[in-house]
Each structure stands twice: as C-alpha cells, then as structure tokens.
Design a protein around this motif. Structure first.
Motif, mmCIF file in Angstrom:
data_model
loop_
_atom_site.group_PDB
_atom_site.id
_atom_site.type_symbol
_atom_site.label_atom_id
_atom_site.label_comp_id
_atom_site.label_asym_id
_atom_site.label_seq_id
_atom_site.Cartn_x
_atom_site.Cartn_y
_atom_site.Cartn_z
ATOM 1 N N ILE A 111 7.139 11.209 -0.778
ATOM 2 C CA ILE A 111 5.889 10.547 -0.044
ATOM 3 C C ILE A 111 5.916 11.016 1.315
ATOM 4 O O ILE A 111 6.698 10.980 1.980
ATOM 5 C CB ILE A 111 6.237 9.071 -0.203
ATOM 6 N N ILE A 112 4.362 11.346 1.787
ATOM 7 C CA ILE A 112 4.186 11.657 2.920
ATOM 8 C C ILE A 112 3.486 10.668 3.716
ATOM 9 O O ILE A 112 2.195 10.113 3.004
ATOM 10 C CB ILE A 112 3.471 13.095 3.121
ATOM 11 N N VAL A 113 3.808 10.320 4.803
ATOM 12 C CA VAL A 113 3.002 9.354 5.739
ATOM 13 C C VAL A 113 2.483 10.083 6.845
ATOM 14 O O VAL A 113 3.007 10.569 7.687
ATOM 15 C CB VAL A 113 4.011 8.365 6.337
ATOM 16 N N SER A 116 12.951 9.152 0.216
ATOM 17 C CA SER A 116 12.143 10.087 -0.282
ATOM 18 C C SER A 116 10.769 10.048 0.642
ATOM 19 O O SER A 116 9.669 10.940 0.132
ATOM 20 C CB SER A 116 11.924 10.048 -1.762
ATOM 21 N N VAL A 117 10.834 9.369 1.760
ATOM 22 C CA VAL A 117 9.442 9.153 2.599
ATOM 23 C C VAL A 117 9.898 10.121 3.770
ATOM 24 O O VAL A 117 10.691 10.354 4.415
ATOM 25 C CB VAL A 117 9.475 7.781 2.939
ATOM 26 N N ALA A 133 4.039 13.055 -4.442
ATOM 27 C CA ALA A 133 3.400 12.495 -5.466
ATOM 28 C C ALA A 133 2.504 11.339 -4.886
ATOM 29 O O ALA A 133 1.558 11.018 -5.375
ATOM 30 C CB ALA A 133 4.288 11.761 -6.554
ATOM 31 N N PHE A 134 3.040 11.113 -3.708
ATOM 32 C CA PHE A 134 2.076 10.084 -3.073
ATOM 33 C C PHE A 134 1.805 10.375 -1.571
ATOM 34 O O PHE A 134 2.592 10.926 -0.792
ATOM 35 C CB PHE A 134 2.521 8.584 -2.733
ATOM 36 N N ILE A 138 3.780 1.363 -4.671
ATOM 37 C CA ILE A 138 4.393 2.847 -5.084
ATOM 38 C C ILE A 138 5.358 2.832 -6.220
ATOM 39 O O ILE A 138 5.375 3.316 -7.223
ATOM 40 C CB ILE A 138 4.604 3.865 -3.770
ATOM 41 N N SER A 139 6.422 1.915 -5.985
ATOM 42 C CA SER A 139 7.563 1.833 -6.777
ATOM 43 C C SER A 139 7.290 0.903 -8.012
ATOM 44 O O SER A 139 7.968 1.081 -8.995
ATOM 45 C CB SER A 139 8.626 0.979 -6.005
ATOM 46 N N SER A 140 6.070 0.358 -8.230
ATOM 47 C CA SER A 140 5.706 -0.482 -9.427
ATOM 48 C C SER A 140 5.648 0.470 -10.526
ATOM 49 O O SER A 140 5.550 0.102 -11.754
ATOM 50 C CB SER A 140 4.683 -1.202 -9.125
ATOM 51 N N GLY A 141 5.248 1.835 -10.288
ATOM 52 C CA GLY A 141 4.841 2.675 -11.352
ATOM 53 C C GLY A 141 3.662 2.646 -11.983
ATOM 54 O O GLY A 141 3.130 3.058 -12.907
ATOM 55 N N LYS A 142 2.737 1.389 -11.540
ATOM 56 C CA LYS A 142 1.362 1.046 -12.251
ATOM 57 C C LYS A 142 0.515 1.918 -11.702
ATOM 58 O O LYS A 142 0.415 2.575 -10.702
ATOM 59 C CB LYS A 142 1.044 -0.477 -11.742
#
Length: 291
Positions: free
Chosen positions: A4-6, A28-29, A55-56, A199-203
């Motif tokens: 994940i990139i902020v 992983s951020v 991925a995000f 993000i962690s919900s996977g939905k």
C-alpha cells in the motif's frame, strides 16, 4: 497484506495512517516523502508504482485551505483534480485500487437531512468544487476505487479545530463560535482505521462512501465539548455565520449518513465525543512526554 502506498503521508491523515498501521501491525504500507510522491509529477508517480507495485494507493494529498482556494483556484484545481487524475491513471496502468479521501464540501448543505452518497452535490466553494471534480475523474477513469467523504477532521497531528481551540483556550477568557453550521467531527485516527479495515476486508464493493464519527453537533457545541473534556474554563458565545464572514461559503448542514459504509463492511463507527476524549488524552500524554 499486499503493498500500500500513502500519498500525502506528511499530512494529518497520513500521520494517522502511519500510527494506525503500526497499531494494527501492518508492515506493507509505504509512506514516501512529498517529493517522491508528488501527485503532479507523472514521472515520479510512475517510478513509485514500478518500485513498489502496490495493490492499493491511499490518497490523502489535497489542497485544503478552504478560504485561500477562492483566490488560488488554479493551484487548488491542480492538486484536487489534476493530481487525482494522475493517480487514477497510474492505478489503472498498474492494476491498483485507489482509496481517495473527499469532503462534505461537495454538498451545498441547505437541507437539514442526513446526506446519503446519492444526494445531489452542489459545492459552494472552489475547494468543494475541485474536490468534486477529483471524484468525478476517478469515477470516469478507474472502476477499482473507494471514495470516502469525510468532515471536520481533527487529531493530535497537524493543524485542526481541536488544537486551535485548546491553544486559544489557554490564551483567552472568552470566545465567539459559530453555532448555525451543523455537521459531525471526525477523529482522523478513526478514519485511518476505517481505510485500513476496508483494504483488509478483501471486499470489492467499490464506490463512494460516507465516513464521519457518529452524532450531530455545531461548531459551538464541538468547542464546548473540547473545553469540557480538557477541563478548560472559557466563556463561549454562540454566533451566526453572518457575524463571522469568510471568503468561502461553508455548508450549513453536512451531517452524512454512514449506513452504506456500516452495512457493506460490517464496521462500527465511534461516537464523536468518545473519540474527542481519546484525542485529548493523547494530546495530554504527548505534552507530558515532551522533553
């Protein structure tokens, strides 16, 4: 969890995301510097996406000086529209999902009913207009997106209403606070947790969502709550918006309906005063621990 990139990592919400990720033990951020993650620099963005293969992407970068934007529309539009467009295009090219933070200022705020995601937008300020334009560009470019509209953001980090009130409360005996603008304060740590939980919900329930803390209050009552919790004795006087003119017009009523967010992700939303207590405790601890 995937990378994940902020973007906007040095701002209030970016710092809250860093704290929330640490508390959740998410490693992983990536929190790149403003220079590395300049959303107006397509070459820098491309390098960043190629390096980390996220991925995000979480976009906290924004032009948020609401009154200044009225005289600086070009820069506000560059950051809030063009920069967002750049991010959406990079996400599309690299198969990433964009989580973008927007605002209640996309609404006119002239109707005293909670605002759903489908409520008509009609911004009355350059800031609100450029944020809406950014939303529209994301929707047009990138199917894989979450747009989170929020309101009255505060935390222990950056400049915000809570910290301003605490400072003024230590300097003055009385204050005049606007009482006819109604909305909901949002603790940026709560918003950061909500973003990471999505993000962690996977939905993959992409789209526009509203997120603020629960409850309804005015700026006057928010200030009263701040001083009550902090134990600061300040005489407050409620005033109308007309008595405190600003360049940009604010929504008079911008309470947002969070039902879609809660139903989709199965998450609870904290009450605004409970979160305010948490924030002020954190500020007091930070003050005690200062060398």
């Amino acid at each position: 969890m995937e990378n994940i990139i902020v973007f906007g990592a040095s701002g209030q919400l970016g710092q809250c995301l860093e704290k929330a990720a640490w508390q959740k033990k998410i490693t992983s951020v990536v929190f790149p510097s403003k220079k590395e993650a300049n959303i107006l620099d397509n070459e820098a963005l491309a390098r960043l996406f190629q390096q980390y293969k996220p991925a995000f992407a979480i976009n906290c970068a924004a032009y948020t000086a609401v009154d200044k934007a009225e005289d600086d529309a070009e820069l506000a539009r560059k950051i809030n529209k063009t920069g967002v467009q750049n991010l959406a295009l990079q996400c599309k090219a690299h198969g990433a999902t964009l989580v973008h933070v927007s605002t209640d200022f996309v609404f006119e705020g002239n109707n005293p009913l909670p605002l759903g995601e489908d409520a008509a937008t009609n911004p009355t300020s350059i800031y609100g207009l450029t944020k809406l334009e950014g939303e529209q560009d994301i929707i047009a470019i990138l199917p894989k997106h979450y747009i989170l509209r929020t309101s009255w953001l505060y935390s222990e980090y950056g400049n915000n209403f809570v910290k301003t009130m605490l400072k003024l409360g230590s300097e003055r005996d009385e204050l005049k606070i606007i009482a006819d603008q109604v909305g909901t304060p949002t603790y940026a740590i709560d918003l950061a947790n909500a973003i990471l939980d999505i993000i962690s919900s996977g939905k993959e329930n992409y789209g526009v969502y509203h997120y603020s803390n629960e409850g309804v209050t005015s700026w006057y009552d928010f200030a009263k709550g701040i001083f009550d919790v902090a134990g600061t004795n300040v005489k407050l006087y409620p005033i109308r918006t007309a008595e405190y003119p600003t360049k940009a017009t604010r929504p008079a009523f911008s309470v947002m309906d969070k039902a879609k967010f809660k139903k989709t992700f199965g998450l609870e939303v904290p009450y605004w005063r409970d979160s305010l207590i948490t924030c002020i405790k954190a500020l007091e601890i930070n003050t005690i621990n200062k060398p």
